[in-house]
Design an enzyme around this catalytic site. Structure first.
Site, mmCIF file in Angstrom:
data_model
loop_
_atom_site.group_PDB
_atom_site.id
_atom_site.type_symbol
_atom_site.label_atom_id
_atom_site.label_comp_id
_atom_site.label_asym_id
_atom_site.label_seq_id
_atom_site.Cartn_x
_atom_site.Cartn_y
_atom_site.Cartn_z
ATOM 1 N N ARG A 142 -4.673 -9.940 -56.207
ATOM 2 C CA ARG A 142 -5.479 -8.755 -55.902
ATOM 3 C C ARG A 142 -4.764 -7.815 -54.936
ATOM 4 N NH1 ARG A 142 -10.333 -10.794 -53.162
ATOM 5 N NH2 ARG A 142 -11.300 -8.759 -53.545
ATOM 6 N N HIS A 155 -2.211 -24.223 -42.430
ATOM 7 C CA HIS A 155 -3.380 -25.104 -42.526
ATOM 8 C C HIS A 155 -3.433 -25.829 -43.866
ATOM 9 C CE1 HIS A 155 -7.372 -26.669 -41.969
ATOM 10 N NE2 HIS A 155 -7.828 -26.001 -43.018
#
Length: 293
Positions: A142, A155
């Site tokens: 996007r 993470h």
């Protein structure tokens, strides 16, 4: 006490306790396939994907994102309730300190299999962004490149790698605690992201986004404290796992707190927010009323 911790650091190497039950399973024979997946993910979101999308129009992926988040809620609930029925919801697991059962009974093997599927779940989360209401590989498609942060990449990479370590060297026992609470957190988290993806009409009701970040940070505090227990209570759980889990918890808490500070505390100060929740404009108006009286 000092001698105990010296012995624990000396014995913290878990390489001698490779779990023989999973050594021949897909992705668990050697670390190279898992590392290849992790580095491929990093390369795609940081280099290949942005370069590919640079001169192309952004994809419209709203339906896919909503579907993805719904599925993640369902999968997280399944792992929490069904997986938990083999561990912390079974009544047979100690909430404080549970050693790893390396036996190959049908029940323990079912639990190990659930752990393997949980590893697959963590790999699918490479497309997700836990602190911004969308999905990470979808960010690339996007053209939301600025939203791909160090927090997301580190993470997701370390969580997947940590689960791989657990499956490789000791599935079960205290190693099951973080996946257990993490699945509960993710049920709430992906519910939020699903609602956020529905569009502007729903977003006014999503005022609790910052509390979701706090929820994540509380999760890491609980994981740290729980991992620390076997260092004081000897139940046969290898201290090396405790140190690894504690290090992960500290790193993730610091990273999430930095995100929280930049996204909410600094932004609030920039907007003139006060601890009471009133804006400077409201306070000035109240002061003017007081003077008029």
């Amino acid at each position: 006490m000092d001698r105990v911790f010296i012995d624990q650091f000396r014995d913290a190497n878990v390489s001698s306790v490779v779990d023989p039950r999973t050594s021949g399973w897909p992705l668990l024979g050697t670390p190279f396939p898992m590392l290849a997946i992790i580095f491929s993910y990093i390369y795609f979101v940081k280099v290949l994907g942005p370069n590919y999308m640079k001169n192309r129009p952004a994809f419209e992926l709203k339906g896919l994102i909503v579907t993805y988040n719904i599925l993640m809620v369902v999968f997280s609930a399944w792992f929490f309730f069904y997986g938990g029925s083999y561990t912390y919801l079974s009544g047979n697991f100690s909430w404080l300190c549970e050693p790893i059962d390396y036996s190959a009974t049908p029940r323990t093997m079912d639990m190990v299999a659930i752990g393997w599927w949980y590893l697959m779940l963590k790999i699918t989360e490479f497309v997700s962004s836990e602190e911004l209401s969308s999905v990470q590989i979808f960010f690339v498609l996007r053209k939301k490149f600025t939203q791909i942060s160090v927090l997301h990449v580190v993470h997701h990479s370390l969580v997947a790698w940590g689960v791989w370590i657990g499956m490789k060297f000791g599935a079960g026992g205290n190693n099951a605690f973080f996946p257990f609470i993490n699945c509960f957190v993710h049920m709430v988290m992906y519910s939020y992201y699903c609602l956020a993806a529905l569009g502007p009409k729903v977003r006014p009701y999503l005022w609790w986004k910052k509390y979701l970040t706090i929820f994540q940070m509380v999760q890491f505090v609980i994981a740290f404290l729980h991992a620390m227990v076997p260092l004081f209570v000897d139940c046969g759980y290898h201290p090396g796992f405790s140190y690894a889990l504690m290090a992960h918890a500290v790193l993730f808490w610091v990273m999430f707190y930095n995100f929280y500070r930049k996204a909410y505390l600094k932004q609030g100060a920039k907007n003139g927010a006060l601890p009471s929740g009133n804006s400077k404009m409201d306070v000035n108006a109240n002061l003017k009323k007081t003077k008029d009286q």
